[in-house]
Design a protein around this motif. Structure first.
Motif, short mmCIF file in Angstrom:
data_model
loop_
_atom_site.label_atom_id
_atom_site.label_comp_id
_atom_site.label_asym_id
_atom_site.label_seq_id
_atom_site.Cartn_x
_atom_site.Cartn_y
_atom_site.Cartn_z
N GLY A 510 0.86 -1.25 0.06
CA GLY A 510 0.11 -0.12 0.04
C GLY A 510 0.92 1.20 0.09
N LYS A 511 0.39 2.20 -0.70
CA LYS A 511 1.09 3.52 -0.79
C LYS A 511 0.24 4.63 0.01
CE LYS A 511 4.39 1.67 -3.18
NZ LYS A 511 5.53 1.33 -2.51
N MET A 512 -0.75 4.40 0.27
CA MET A 512 -1.70 5.46 1.04
C MET A 512 -2.07 4.96 2.31
SD MET A 512 -4.15 7.29 -1.61
CE MET A 512 -3.21 8.30 -3.05
N ARG A 513 -2.13 5.47 3.25
CA ARG A 513 -2.47 5.35 4.76
C ARG A 513 -3.81 5.58 5.11
NH1 ARG A 513 -1.28 7.80 10.15
NH2 ARG A 513 -1.94 6.17 11.73
N ASN A 514 -4.83 4.42 4.51
CA ASN A 514 -6.11 4.93 4.39
C ASN A 514 -6.79 5.11 5.83
OD1 ASN A 514 -9.30 4.27 4.32
ND2 ASN A 514 -8.62 4.13 2.20
N GLY A 515 -7.66 6.11 6.14
CA GLY A 515 -8.14 6.42 7.42
C GLY A 515 -9.07 5.16 7.98
N MET A 516 -9.73 4.33 7.11
CA MET A 516 -10.71 3.27 7.47
C MET A 516 -9.81 2.01 7.97
SD MET A 516 -13.91 4.03 6.97
CE MET A 516 -14.87 5.07 5.91
N ALA A 517 -8.33 1.98 7.64
CA ALA A 517 -7.67 1.04 8.14
C ALA A 517 -6.14 1.55 8.34
CB ALA A 517 -7.47 -0.24 7.29
N ALA A 518 -6.17 2.58 9.22
CA ALA A 518 -4.89 3.33 9.77
C ALA A 518 -3.71 2.37 9.98
CB ALA A 518 -4.97 4.29 10.83
N ASP A 519 -3.88 1.17 10.39
CA ASP A 519 -2.80 0.66 11.00
C ASP A 519 -2.53 -0.71 9.84
OD1 ASP A 519 -2.29 1.87 13.10
OD2 ASP A 519 -3.81 0.88 14.09
N ASN A 520 -3.35 -0.89 8.83
CA ASN A 520 -3.34 -2.11 7.98
C ASN A 520 -3.66 -1.56 6.47
OD1 ASN A 520 -3.32 -4.82 7.28
ND2 ASN A 520 -5.55 -4.87 7.34
N SER A 521 -2.79 -0.48 6.07
CA SER A 521 -3.13 0.03 4.84
C SER A 521 -1.91 0.31 4.21
CB SER A 521 -4.31 0.89 4.38
OG SER A 521 -3.96 2.05 5.48
N PHE A 522 -0.87 0.85 4.91
CA PHE A 522 0.27 1.57 4.51
C PHE A 522 1.25 0.59 4.34
CE2 PHE A 522 4.28 3.88 4.69
CZ PHE A 522 4.20 4.44 3.43
N GLY A 523 2.13 0.35 3.22
CA GLY A 523 3.16 -0.90 3.58
C GLY A 523 2.95 -2.15 2.98
N LYS A 524 3.82 -3.15 3.26
CA LYS A 524 3.49 -4.38 2.71
C LYS A 524 2.69 -5.26 3.59
CE LYS A 524 7.68 -4.52 -0.28
NZ LYS A 524 8.74 -5.16 -0.54
N SER A 525 1.69 -6.30 2.87
CA SER A 525 1.10 -6.96 3.80
C SER A 525 1.77 -8.37 3.67
CB SER A 525 -0.42 -7.53 2.79
OG SER A 525 -0.04 -8.24 1.75
N ARG A 526 1.41 -9.21 4.49
CA ARG A 526 2.06 -10.58 4.73
C ARG A 526 1.90 -11.46 3.34
NH1 ARG A 526 -1.40 -15.08 5.72
NH2 ARG A 526 -3.51 -14.40 6.00
N THR A 527 2.87 -12.02 3.05
CA THR A 527 2.85 -12.80 1.57
C THR A 527 1.80 -14.27 1.65
OG1 THR A 527 4.89 -12.16 1.14
CG2 THR A 527 4.15 -13.97 0.04
N LYS A 528 1.10 -14.21 0.66
CA LYS A 528 0.18 -15.36 0.66
C LYS A 528 0.79 -16.27 -0.31
CE LYS A 528 -3.56 -17.62 1.58
NZ LYS A 528 -3.77 -18.24 2.81
N ASP A 529 1.11 -17.63 -0.21
CA ASP A 529 1.67 -18.57 -0.87
C ASP A 529 0.73 -19.50 -1.29
OD1 ASP A 529 4.66 -17.57 -0.71
OD2 ASP A 529 4.18 -18.08 1.59
N PHE A 530 0.82 -20.10 -2.24
CA PHE A 530 0.09 -21.26 -3.11
C PHE A 530 0.89 -22.22 -3.74
CE2 PHE A 530 -2.55 -17.50 -2.72
CZ PHE A 530 -4.02 -18.10 -2.04
N PHE A 531 0.75 -23.66 -3.55
CA PHE A 531 1.31 -24.52 -4.29
C PHE A 531 0.13 -25.19 -5.14
CE2 PHE A 531 4.18 -24.03 -1.07
CZ PHE A 531 5.72 -23.98 -1.44
N ASP A 532 0.28 -25.43 -6.45
CA ASP A 532 -0.86 -26.20 -7.07
C ASP A 532 0.01 -27.25 -8.02
OD1 ASP A 532 0.19 -24.64 -9.01
OD2 ASP A 532 -1.34 -23.14 -9.00
#
Length: 833
Positions: A510-532
């Motif tokens: 995320g490149k913006m710190r959204n007021g609806m998710a102040a602590d969970n919008s700016f910066g990188k999320s956790r990585t989601k991995d998939f094997f198929d």
């Protein structure tokens, strides 16, 4: 003639009538047919950007039905077996080119390339494929090597009244010279001041350049680059009420007059320059290794009109006459004499002048100029949604001939992808300022609240043209895949066994710190991995005398598409709940007969998809709220019959009959997690999706065509029939707590017949070949065939009533639709030398 017909019936019944196998390809199509199919495929891309782009191209040199489906049924966007296009994979020189996030291939990226685009291999779901395990909806590989293209020059001019009105192209292929060099290139341009639909201009330039050097008998290097910068205006779906009042099935609500010129609010600009380097190594007579490195940077921007006031679209529900008078219930208490008089006046005004049913740009500018003098934000503005993409991938394929009757293929694909999603101000429409705040939330929170801020790192930012607003985030992906296939002829049995394994990682940045998710919008999320991975078996048994039995079966797990992995990516870093790999089972049985004058096939198929996922964003029509909806646990089944027959009546006349009857529907309810943009909190519910059908494609289609060809002349006539066309269903109104026990039947569109014809002439002129072809689609001008659309999303808990509480506008009776073009033509003149 009667004798041939009798023999044809006997052959179809598997009678032991021996005939020499016909060696001509039944899947070959003229340049005009391919151009026509691509034109109609691209026309769907001119539709509402919120609609899924259901464009699938398949072909076959053996299967009569598959060789015709993309061409004959293009005007109604029929999808092969009703599959989502993400189940159809497109490769170029062995590199998978489907979009990394959506899984779909965007045909405009190679639009207008010309004769080079016809050089491709196509494999049906259980046929051999040289570049990976064949996808559930088939796989295509385009060969962009200059040395493999037909030598010569090609000049082309096209006139049409479809999504473009004029086009021209020049292609040059040198062939392989004695020094081992080959060159190929194409430059084309397509243009329309206005397409078939009102207010839809188009400009598209396409280029292709390829150079290849054969170093020696063992090594070759090929380089190709291409792109298609284009600008096109879109057209939107509307209701039958609007179409009737406008007396136009192609009524387009997206445009209006500004300074006496037509101006569209939905304009797409896109450009995806691509470069591809291929190394071919003939290790020995039985072994070949091909490796390709690809890089692409794609720009995509679509403007749309937003507002902080009255909905400016003329076909918004509050501006429709049926919001004044209940035309669905004559006994409604709201149907007073005064209401009827106002309804009649509204109908007259709406239909009287085109400007009354289009966007009023002058009015929007006037309002914005007034608020500008007061120092407040714009009431109306044009925003641009950007979906840019940087992709780098490498693929390698080893093809080894083990014996005269067996071979082994193996390979890998590695790719990294950065998807850049953001929104900018395109125009303030006469206003002087706009703040980067959530206009949906202002009515629910104090103006000073953090909740209304789109970016807390830059509070109350004042925006101008080109500035980013609303959301700004990247989706980072890495992909790896290895695959192998064993192919063998075992007596009369030809079979292949293929397998693949893969890994994908996905992350939001995320490149913006959204007021609806102040602590969970700016910066990188956790990585989601998939094997198929998956396994597939395909076979054909030659029974002699032209008779062949076909059988195939496959099972695979596919990682969900990145477009569905994040619950509300425009707001925060949250990953969708209950997210799993899709499980796909598919099988097919078929019979095929190939004789000297008769080709026939009939195939039955069944596919089952479990744990599918989806993501949607939509506006609530009656409350003007934006909703994000993450859907998981979808279960779907696809099954049906498809058949084709090509009958050579005589040397100059043949007949083709193709058709399909299929079913494609969700088999159970799913899980929904949705969020209103004005609140920023999640709601979990059951989505009542059971028995909902795949939308935007006919589930029943048939075509009867007759073709005459002699002494350079070709004349063709075909009659097509379409039925069982469903619209995209409203997921919000089928939430369990919203539906409140009521079942809603899925909205449908009307099918019907369409008559097409074509005439062409080929002749040797000087040292070249001149081709003149004219095709006319929908000769009877049947504009009543629905090609897709969607149900309205509205809050049933807030009824639309007048002061007395009587119900007025009926959203359930007013789904939005697209209709087939009326009579349209294309004149194509080419000279090859």
């Amino acid at each position: 003639m009667q004798k041939k017909l009798n023999i044809a019936l006997l052959a179809m019944c598997c009678a032991p009538v021996c005939a020499q196998t016909h060696t001509d390809s039944i899947g070959q199509h003229s340049r005009l047919e391919v151009e026509a199919a691509c034109t109609f495929a691209e026309s769907q891309l001119g539709q509402n950007a919120d609609m899924p782009q259901g464009v699938t191209m398949v072909n076959s040199n053996k299967n009569v039905f598959a060789s015709e489906v993309s061409y004959r049924f293009a005007p109604t966007h029929l999808r092969y077996r009703a599959y989502n296009p993400m189940y159809n994979e497109v490769y170029i020189n062995g590199v998978l080119m489907n979009n990394a996030e959506t899984g779909q291939f965007r045909y405009p990226t190679i639009g207008g390339i010309g004769v080079q685009g016809l050089n491709f291999d196509s494999s049906l779901p259980f046929e051999d494929f040289g570049y990976g395990m064949t996808a559930m909806g088939g796989s295509n590989n385009y060969n962009f090597r200059a040395a493999d293209m037909k030598r010569g020059q090609h000049i082309e001019w096209t006139g049409a009244n479809r999504n473009y009105t004029m086009g021209g192209a020049y292609s040059y292929v040198s062939g392989l010279n004695e020094n081992g060099w080959a060159f190929a290139g194409t430059l084309s341009y397509r243009w329309a001041k206005q397409g078939y639909v009102d207010g839809t201009p188009l400009r598209s330039l396409s280029y292709y350049l390829s150079v290849q050097k054969v170093l020696n008998d063992n090594h070759s290097l090929a380089f190709a680059t291409w792109g298609s910068p284009s600008k096109r205006a879109q057209y939107g779906a509307s209701t039958d009420e609007a179409f009737q009042l406008a007396d136009d099935r192609q009524y387009n609500p997206y445009w209006g007059y500004y300074n006496d010129k037509k101006r569209n609010s939905r304009v797409v600009r896109e450009f995806a320059p691509t470069a591809l380097l291929t190394w071919d190594w003939n290790i020995n007579e039985k072994t070949r290794l091909s490796t390709s490195l690809q890089g692409q940077y794609a720009w995509y921007r679509c403007t749309r009109l937003n507002y902080n006031g009255e909905n400016p679209y003329a076909d918004s529900w509050l501006k429709m006459p049926s919001s004044i008078y209940n035309v669905w219930n004559p006994s409604d208490p709201a149907n007073t004499a005064d209401a009827k008089a106002r309804w009649e006046k509204a109908c007259t005004e709406w239909a009287a002048d085109k400007s009354n049913r289009q966007l009023d740009w002058e009015r929007m500018y006037w309002f914005n100029e007034q608020v500008a003098t007061q120092g407040t934000d714009a009431m109306y503005w044009l925003e641009a949604r950007h979906n840019d993409n940087l992709n780098v991938s490498i693929a390698s394929t080893l093809d080894k001939r083990l014996t005269n009757k067996s071979s082994l293929r193996a390979g890998f694909n590695l790719a990294t992808n950065k998807g850049m999603h953001y929104q900018t101000i395109n125009s303030l429409l006469g206003a002087t300022q706009m703040h980067n705040v959530n206009t949906y939330a202002i009515a629910h929170y104090p103006a000073a609240s953090d909740k209304v801020q789109y970016d807390l790192n830059n509070r109350d930012a004042v925006l101008g043209k080109g500035d980013r607003m609303g959301y700004d985030y990247n989706i980072l992906m890495n992909k790896a895949k290895v695959w192998g296939a064993y192919i063998e002829d075992f007596g009369p049995l030809h079979y292949s066994l293929s397998a693949r394994m893969g890994y994908q990682s996905m992350q939001r940045d995320g490149k913006m710190r959204n007021g609806m998710a102040a602590d969970n919008s700016f910066g990188k999320s956790r990585t989601k991995d998939f094997f198929d991975g998956g396994l597939k078996f395909g076979s054909s048994l030659d029974m002699g005398c032209g008779h062949t039995l076909i059988f195939g079966m496959g099972y695979e797990q596919r990682a969900p598409q990145a477009a569905a992995v994040f619950a509300s990516p425009e707001v925060n870093n949250d990953i969708a709940v209950n997210l799993k790999n899709e499980k796909l089972f598919s099988t097919e049985v078929g019979y095929m007969y190939n004789g000297s004058w008769l080709h026939a096939n009939i195939n039955g198929y069944y596919s089952y998809v479990k744990d599918a996922s989806d993501w949607q964003s939509f506006y609530m029509d009656n409350t003007n709220e934006l909703v994000y909806n993450s859907i998981t646990g979808l279960k779907k089944k696809y099954y049906g019959l498809e058949a084709g027959l090509k009958f050579d009546i005589c040397k100059t006349l043949d007949m083709k009959l193709v058709g399909t009857i299929s079913e494609a529907q969700t088999t159970d309810n799913a899980l929904s997690r949705y969020m209103f943009a004005c609140h920023g909190t999640y709601n979990d519910d059951v989505l009542l999706s059971k028995d909902m059908h795949e939308a935007g494609t006919p589930l029943t289609a048939a075509s009867l065509g007759v073709n005459y060809h002699q002494r350079g002349w070709t004349v063709g006539v075909d009659c097509n029939y379409y039925d069982r066309i469903y619209l995209d269903y409203s997921t919000y109104n089928r939430l369990q707590r919203i539906a409140n026990g009521e079942s809603m039947e899925q909205a449908k569109g009307k099918g019907g017949f369409m008559l097409n014809c074509s005439i062409g002439r080929s002749a040797r002129v000087m040292r070249g070949l001149l081709n003149i072809n004219l095709s006319i689609t929908n000769l009877t001008n049947n504009r009543n065939i629905c090609t897709g659309g969607y149900e309205s999303n509205y809050d049933v808990r807030q009824p639309n009533t007048d002061a007395s509480g009587a119900s007025l506008y009926n959203f359930a009776k007013n789904p939005r639709k697209f209709y087939a073009f009326g009579t349209s033509g294309m004149l194509n003149i080419t000279y090859s030398f």
